[in-house]
Design an enzyme around this catalytic site. Sequence first.
Site, short mmCIF file in Angstrom:
data_model
loop_
_atom_site.label_atom_id
_atom_site.label_comp_id
_atom_site.label_asym_id
_atom_site.label_seq_id
_atom_site.Cartn_x
_atom_site.Cartn_y
_atom_site.Cartn_z
N LYS A 306 7.12 -84.47 66.50
CA LYS A 306 7.89 -83.55 65.45
C LYS A 306 8.05 -82.28 65.93
O LYS A 306 7.51 -81.30 65.51
CB LYS A 306 7.25 -83.72 64.14
CG LYS A 306 7.21 -85.08 63.36
CD LYS A 306 6.69 -85.18 62.18
CE LYS A 306 6.53 -86.44 61.51
NZ LYS A 306 5.39 -87.30 61.81
N ASP A 309 10.72 -76.07 66.81
CA ASP A 309 10.78 -74.58 67.24
C ASP A 309 11.93 -74.33 68.03
O ASP A 309 12.98 -75.29 68.09
CB ASP A 309 9.49 -74.41 68.30
CG ASP A 309 9.20 -72.91 67.99
OD1 ASP A 309 9.91 -72.00 67.91
OD2 ASP A 309 7.67 -72.83 68.06
O1 S5P Z 1 8.09 -88.96 56.75
C1 S5P Z 1 7.25 -89.53 57.54
C2 S5P Z 1 7.46 -89.25 59.11
C3 S5P Z 1 6.50 -89.81 59.81
S1 S5P Z 1 6.84 -90.11 61.43
N1 S5P Z 1 5.98 -89.90 57.30
C4 S5P Z 1 4.97 -90.59 57.96
O2 S5P Z 1 4.19 -91.10 57.47
N2 S5P Z 1 5.23 -90.61 59.49
C5 S5P Z 1 4.01 -90.98 60.20
O3 S5P Z 1 4.08 -92.35 60.18
C6 S5P Z 1 2.81 -90.55 59.98
O4 S5P Z 1 2.62 -89.38 60.72
C7 S5P Z 1 1.87 -91.50 60.52
O5 S5P Z 1 1.54 -91.52 61.77
C8 S5P Z 1 2.64 -92.87 60.08
C9 S5P Z 1 2.51 -93.57 58.88
O6 S5P Z 1 1.02 -94.05 58.95
P1 S5P Z 1 0.62 -94.98 57.71
O7 S5P Z 1 -0.76 -95.00 58.15
O8 S5P Z 1 0.66 -94.18 56.33
O9 S5P Z 1 1.36 -96.15 57.67
#
Ligand code: S5P
Length: 478
Positions: A306, A309
């Site tokens: 992500k 910057d």
């Molecule tokens: O909006 C977002 C974007 C991302 S990349 N919401 C998220 O949860 N993520 C990522 O997806 C978050 O950083 C984590 O690595 C993953 C979700 O993990 P979970 O354990 O909740 O399924």
Amino acid sequence: MLKLHEHDAVKFGSFTLKSGIESPIYFDLRVIVSFPDLMREVSAQLWQATQRAGISFDVMCGVPYTALPIATCISVKENVPMLIRRKEAKDYGTKKMIEGNFAKGDTCLIVEDVVTSGTSVLETVQSLTNVGMVVKDAVVLLDREQGGRQNLEVKGINLHSVCGISELLDILCGAGRIDSETAAKVRQFLASANEVKVPQSKPCEDGGQPCKKQKKMLTYQQRAALCTHPVAKRLFTIMHEKRSNLAFSVDVTSATQLLQFADDIGPYICLLKTHVDILEDFSQDFVTRLQATAKKHNFLIFEDRKFADIGQTVLKQYISGLYRICDWAHIVNAHIVPGPGVIHGLSKVGVPKERGCLLIGQMSSQGSLATGEYTTAAVKMAEENSNFVMGFICQGSLTDDPRFIHMAPGVQLGGSGDQLGQQYNSPAQMVTEKRVDVIIVGRGILNAEDPVATAKLYQHAGFEAYENLSNNLCFCTI
Ligand code: S5P
């Protein structure tokens, strides 16, 4: 079974499914609430099935919505407490998904009307296990014999059915309600439906007309052919070949553990998502081994960095430092807050190295500000930089351009969210309703008792939802 037929809960004839497919059989168990005698009968049959199987349990929970009144009838008649599972995951965020009194460790019996692939039962199971309950058995009135029993078995759930569809046909045939020709036609239809993995399609509520919301979907294979972006092309090809739209978010802090997960889960995924900055023992050797595992199981690597910057800074963050992300991650992502400079900075090395970038168009977390005009701006930036940007992190389809790939985090079977703002939808909701291409699953797999079996389940659920669309089948929910 004969009464179900009498009251049109099971019908034979020629029904146009929303997909346009002609079906010789039609189930609508919702009608039984209008016939108290039938409700009594159905509830009694389900109860007898549990008694025959000798199941013991503390509470019962009906799969919403059709089985809710059925479970209620059993609960009142047999004096067994019941729970209600909410269906509305998104709007409730971290609020309660299970209503009623229970204690951790209580055993819950699932009650369902019809089982096809078992996905709805599993969503309810997940909600219950999330709050510490134990689920071992599900009782169902009608098993359509389309893989549900096997899918539930994988998750350690025994399915007890009052009747299977083959038996139902025999009963109706024996009672002279249908002729053997009709029965054969249905058997043939179900066999071919199983072959093409026809989902739980229901006839249109508006008299059998094809669904207006329906749009012809391009397959992953067709989209791969359309793509000029090398990483998008490769990813669509992998999704097609491996029959997987599952990305595994392997958020662990040990490199050894990450590599083990990658090797175990690798066969079932198209993409592995990392957060390398949480690893306590990152090394170049880890990178080499991860690349070898990706090659072995044919998946791509997505570092969820992500970037956010100015161009010059993100370029350095991408190519240098401890992680040298550009050397090994096929895909990275970026916030659009800084403006297009963030993409220009990353693409300086990303394009020559044939890497891809996803823009964050929406987020799964509660109160996210990535909505409305912000999301629209992300789509515009993607279109203007499509030599590097291959798609979006989002919660639904943002553009009809088939070259862009939509990936959604916040996916879990039966979960509503966590204590820190994460919000979940099921694979079917994400793929069939919201039309995302890739489901990103983290803790749904990581925290499962059997992560490999669970990954297979997510792969199956995600791909089945995609096939519902690409086979042009109905995706309306009831
Ligand atoms: O909006 C977002 C974007 C991302 S990349 N919401 C998220 O949860 N993520 C990522 O997806 C978050 O950083 C984590 O690595 C993953 C979700 O993990 P979970 O354990 O909740 O399924």
